[in-house]
Scaffold this motif. Structure first.
Motif, mmCIF file in Angstrom:
data_model
loop_
_atom_site.group_PDB
_atom_site.id
_atom_site.type_symbol
_atom_site.label_atom_id
_atom_site.label_comp_id
_atom_site.label_asym_id
_atom_site.label_seq_id
_atom_site.Cartn_x
_atom_site.Cartn_y
_atom_site.Cartn_z
ATOM 1 N N ILE A 1 0.901 -0.842 -0.179
ATOM 2 C CA ILE A 1 -0.021 0.283 -0.315
ATOM 3 C C ILE A 1 1.172 1.722 0.370
ATOM 4 O O ILE A 1 2.164 0.978 0.093
ATOM 5 C CB ILE A 1 -1.397 0.195 1.538
ATOM 6 N N SER A 2 0.045 2.530 -0.135
ATOM 7 C CA SER A 2 0.840 3.204 -0.006
ATOM 8 C C SER A 2 1.238 4.274 0.784
ATOM 9 O O SER A 2 0.417 3.984 2.276
ATOM 10 C CB SER A 2 0.233 4.949 -0.842
ATOM 11 N N LYS A 3 1.749 4.722 1.178
ATOM 12 C CA LYS A 3 2.642 5.523 2.885
ATOM 13 C C LYS A 3 1.897 6.255 3.476
ATOM 14 O O LYS A 3 1.324 6.192 4.053
ATOM 15 C CB LYS A 3 4.277 6.218 3.315
ATOM 16 N N ARG A 4 0.769 6.981 2.044
ATOM 17 C CA ARG A 4 0.109 7.436 2.592
ATOM 18 C C ARG A 4 -1.184 7.245 2.791
ATOM 19 O O ARG A 4 -2.095 7.681 3.886
ATOM 20 C CB ARG A 4 -0.285 8.677 0.960
ATOM 21 N N THR A 5 -1.511 5.874 2.849
ATOM 22 C CA THR A 5 -2.559 5.010 3.365
ATOM 23 C C THR A 5 -2.166 4.738 4.644
ATOM 24 O O THR A 5 -3.115 5.129 5.666
ATOM 25 C CB THR A 5 -3.048 3.754 2.182
ATOM 26 N N ILE A 6 -1.055 4.103 4.528
ATOM 27 C CA ILE A 6 -0.567 4.551 6.448
ATOM 28 C C ILE A 6 -0.992 5.855 7.020
ATOM 29 O O ILE A 6 -1.807 5.734 8.465
ATOM 30 C CB ILE A 6 0.514 4.252 6.721
ATOM 31 N N TYR A 7 -0.120 7.533 6.773
ATOM 32 C CA TYR A 7 -1.100 8.269 7.207
ATOM 33 C C TYR A 7 -2.023 8.753 7.609
ATOM 34 O O TYR A 7 -2.969 9.675 8.193
ATOM 35 C CB TYR A 7 -0.198 9.504 6.775
ATOM 36 N N GLU A 8 -3.239 8.354 6.655
ATOM 37 C CA GLU A 8 -4.711 8.869 6.270
ATOM 38 C C GLU A 8 -5.172 7.796 7.630
ATOM 39 O O GLU A 8 -6.135 8.333 8.347
ATOM 40 C CB GLU A 8 -5.012 7.543 5.332
ATOM 41 N N ASN A 9 -4.935 7.487 8.423
ATOM 42 C CA ASN A 9 -5.469 6.350 9.381
ATOM 43 C C ASN A 9 -4.645 6.318 10.803
ATOM 44 O O ASN A 9 -4.764 6.343 12.134
ATOM 45 C CB ASN A 9 -5.287 4.578 9.447
ATOM 46 N N PHE A 10 -3.024 6.947 10.619
ATOM 47 C CA PHE A 10 -1.728 7.141 11.558
ATOM 48 C C PHE A 10 -1.556 8.283 12.318
ATOM 49 O O PHE A 10 -0.454 8.626 10.867
ATOM 50 C CB PHE A 10 -1.421 5.665 11.918
ATOM 51 N N SER A 11 -1.645 9.022 12.573
ATOM 52 C CA SER A 11 -0.546 10.156 12.315
ATOM 53 C C SER A 11 0.683 10.409 12.464
ATOM 54 O O SER A 11 1.444 10.985 11.948
ATOM 55 C CB SER A 11 -1.056 11.002 13.888
ATOM 56 N N ASP A 12 1.582 9.065 13.235
ATOM 57 C CA ASP A 12 2.467 9.383 13.637
ATOM 58 C C ASP A 12 2.980 7.363 14.073
ATOM 59 O O ASP A 12 2.222 6.805 13.873
ATOM 60 C CB ASP A 12 3.652 10.185 13.604
ATOM 61 N N LYS A 13 4.287 7.292 14.307
ATOM 62 C CA LYS A 13 4.847 5.407 13.817
ATOM 63 C C LYS A 13 4.395 5.541 15.543
ATOM 64 O O LYS A 13 4.030 4.574 15.305
ATOM 65 C CB LYS A 13 6.527 5.659 14.017
ATOM 66 N N ASN A 14 4.537 6.609 16.614
ATOM 67 C CA ASN A 14 3.802 5.637 17.967
ATOM 68 C C ASN A 14 2.537 5.956 17.925
ATOM 69 O O ASN A 14 2.417 4.543 18.750
ATOM 70 C CB ASN A 14 4.464 7.640 18.832
ATOM 71 N N GLU A 15 1.669 6.450 17.186
ATOM 72 C CA GLU A 15 0.288 5.932 16.989
ATOM 73 C C GLU A 15 0.027 4.597 16.330
ATOM 74 O O GLU A 15 -0.852 4.072 17.007
ATOM 75 C CB GLU A 15 0.042 7.240 16.406
ATOM 76 N N LEU A 16 0.427 4.254 15.765
ATOM 77 C CA LEU A 16 0.946 3.226 15.125
ATOM 78 C C LEU A 16 1.362 1.789 15.908
ATOM 79 O O LEU A 16 0.764 1.141 15.948
ATOM 80 C CB LEU A 16 1.348 2.854 13.639
ATOM 81 N N LEU A 17 2.327 2.139 17.153
ATOM 82 C CA LEU A 17 2.684 1.558 17.202
ATOM 83 C C LEU A 17 1.848 1.144 18.922
ATOM 84 O O LEU A 17 1.615 -0.021 19.300
ATOM 85 C CB LEU A 17 3.878 1.996 18.233
ATOM 86 N N ILE A 18 1.007 1.697 19.744
ATOM 87 C CA ILE A 18 0.165 1.950 20.526
ATOM 88 C C ILE A 18 -0.557 1.067 20.079
ATOM 89 O O ILE A 18 -1.057 0.131 20.807
ATOM 90 C CB ILE A 18 -0.525 3.726 21.080
ATOM 91 N N ALA A 19 -1.493 1.506 18.587
ATOM 92 C CA ALA A 19 -2.767 0.533 18.175
ATOM 93 C C ALA A 19 -2.201 -0.805 17.965
ATOM 94 O O ALA A 19 -2.437 -1.750 18.622
ATOM 95 C CB ALA A 19 -3.134 1.428 17.119
ATOM 96 N N VAL A 20 -0.916 -1.399 17.857
ATOM 97 C CA VAL A 20 -0.023 -2.769 17.711
ATOM 98 C C VAL A 20 0.003 -3.233 19.087
ATOM 99 O O VAL A 20 -0.578 -4.324 19.055
ATOM 100 C CB VAL A 20 1.214 -2.554 16.902
#
Length: 201
Positions: free
Chosen positions: A34-53
């Motif tokens: 997928i595109s990196k833009r798709t990730i940033y549309e769902n998570f503001s940054d890597k920390n937010e993604l890590l917390i979701a993980v």
């Protein structure tokens, strides 16, 4: 599975294999196609993604542990099945991820919410063990549960028990299982000895 959950699960697999620092948003996007833009549309940054993980992983672990407790014939079998689960969980996890996770935990306000795996809600196992005659009646179930929880957490602590000095099986036997025997009745110790003979770490 929606795209947000797909990103969470894909990132979880990469973090577990390669650690947190070495995994970038670009590598996650590439792995998932997928595109990196798709990730940033769902998570503001890597920390937010890590917390979701971590939230997803914690919820998954707790559900597995709940089922283990419900499906076990007795409290001691439940504890050994939790040990087995703990072993499998950490063996599939990169030491780099574990080290990165320890550092990241200190930046979390409510880090206990993301602790993996979680033993602390299993005081009822100890209480049932006392009632069924597997554990001594003079123990404090809350204290015993806390001791088992922290002994379980310490098994893979490289600072306390350096990997180059101690086999994990020796750590389990000399800490967790010896403590378990110490709070057990003869009936409990007999069962522990049988289960220990088939437990491999």
């Amino acid at each position: 599975m929606n795209i947000k959950q797909r990103i969470v699960e894909g990132a979880a697999e990469l973090f577990r294999k390669f650690g947190i620092k070495s995994v970038t948003m670009d590598s996650i996007a590439s792995e998932l196609g997928i595109s990196k833009r798709t990730i940033y549309e769902n998570f503001s940054d890597k920390n937010e993604l890590l917390i979701a993980v971590l939230k997803w992983m914690t919820g998954r672990q707790k559900e597995f542990l709940r089922r283990i407790v419900e499906e076990s014939e007795n409290p001691i079998e439940a504890i050994f099945r939790v040990l087995e689960f703990n072993k499998d969980h950490f063996q599939g996890m990169s030491p780099v991820f574990q080290a990165d996770l320890k550092k990241f935990f200190w930046s979390l306000k409510n880090r206990d919410e993301y602790d993996l795996p979680d033993y602390r809600n299993h005081q009822e196992i100890i209480e049932k063990g006392v009632k069924d005659g597997y554990f001594r009646s003079d123990i404090n179930p809350d204290l015993a549960n806390r001791c088992l929880y922290y002994l379980g957490k310490s098994i893979l602590d490289d600072e306390m028990y350096p990997f180059e000095l101690f086999q994990r099986s020796d750590v389990v036997k000399n800490t967790f299982i010896n403590y378990l025997k110490g709070i057990s009745t003869e009936k409990g110790i007999e069962l522990i000895n049988r289960l220990e003979a088939n437990f491999i770490i």
